[in-house]
Design a protein around this motif. Structure first.
Motif, short mmCIF file in Angstrom:
data_model
loop_
_atom_site.label_atom_id
_atom_site.label_comp_id
_atom_site.label_asym_id
_atom_site.label_seq_id
_atom_site.Cartn_x
_atom_site.Cartn_y
_atom_site.Cartn_z
N ASN A 57 -34.26 -44.74 -2.44
CA ASN A 57 -34.06 -44.50 -1.09
C ASN A 57 -34.43 -43.19 -0.37
O ASN A 57 -34.07 -42.63 0.39
N ASN A 58 -34.85 -42.25 -1.29
CA ASN A 58 -35.26 -40.75 -1.53
C ASN A 58 -36.11 -40.85 -0.30
O ASN A 58 -37.13 -41.74 -0.29
N ASN A 59 -36.22 -39.69 0.50
CA ASN A 59 -37.33 -39.47 1.34
C ASN A 59 -38.25 -38.63 0.51
O ASN A 59 -38.02 -37.33 0.40
N ILE A 60 -39.34 -38.98 0.36
CA ILE A 60 -40.36 -38.32 -0.60
C ILE A 60 -41.46 -38.18 0.31
O ILE A 60 -42.25 -38.83 0.82
N LYS A 61 -42.16 -36.78 0.21
CA LYS A 61 -43.19 -36.38 0.93
C LYS A 61 -44.07 -35.69 0.13
O LYS A 61 -43.58 -34.71 -0.88
N ILE A 62 -45.50 -35.99 0.02
CA ILE A 62 -46.57 -35.17 -0.65
C ILE A 62 -47.70 -34.65 -0.30
O ILE A 62 -48.18 -35.60 0.60
N TYR A 63 -47.58 -33.51 -0.07
CA TYR A 63 -49.03 -33.00 0.35
C TYR A 63 -50.25 -32.87 -0.47
O TYR A 63 -49.91 -32.39 -1.69
#
Length: 82
Positions: free
Chosen positions: A5-11
């Protein structure tokens, strides 16, 4: 630290090998992430720096906390798993 349930964002960019490795890591762990391709989105390195505190790709943000790139992710995971 990393949970489903982590909010993970990868650029990322299309040409970045470490971006591929980071995405593969998340995929193998069954973690959902949002990919932001800075080239396709028209995000400059300066804008990314303001968002992530990092200039190179990938830049990974977990639960709104910038952790850095692929190497930082691996260091973080080695601390968690040991």
């Amino acid at each position: 630290m990393l949970k489903k349930n982590n909010n993970i964002k990868i650029y990322t960019t299309d040409w970045c090998h470490y971006c591929v490795l980071a995405k593969r890591f998340f995929d193998e762990k069954g973690l959902i992430y949002e990919e932001v391709n800075i080239e396709k989105q028209g995000i400059s390195r300066e804008e990314m720096m303001k968002l992530t505190k990092g200039y190179s790709v990938p830049q990974i943000v977990i639960n709104n906390t910038p952790i850095g790139g692929y190497d930082s992710l691996m260091r973080l995971m080695s601390k968690v798993e040991s």
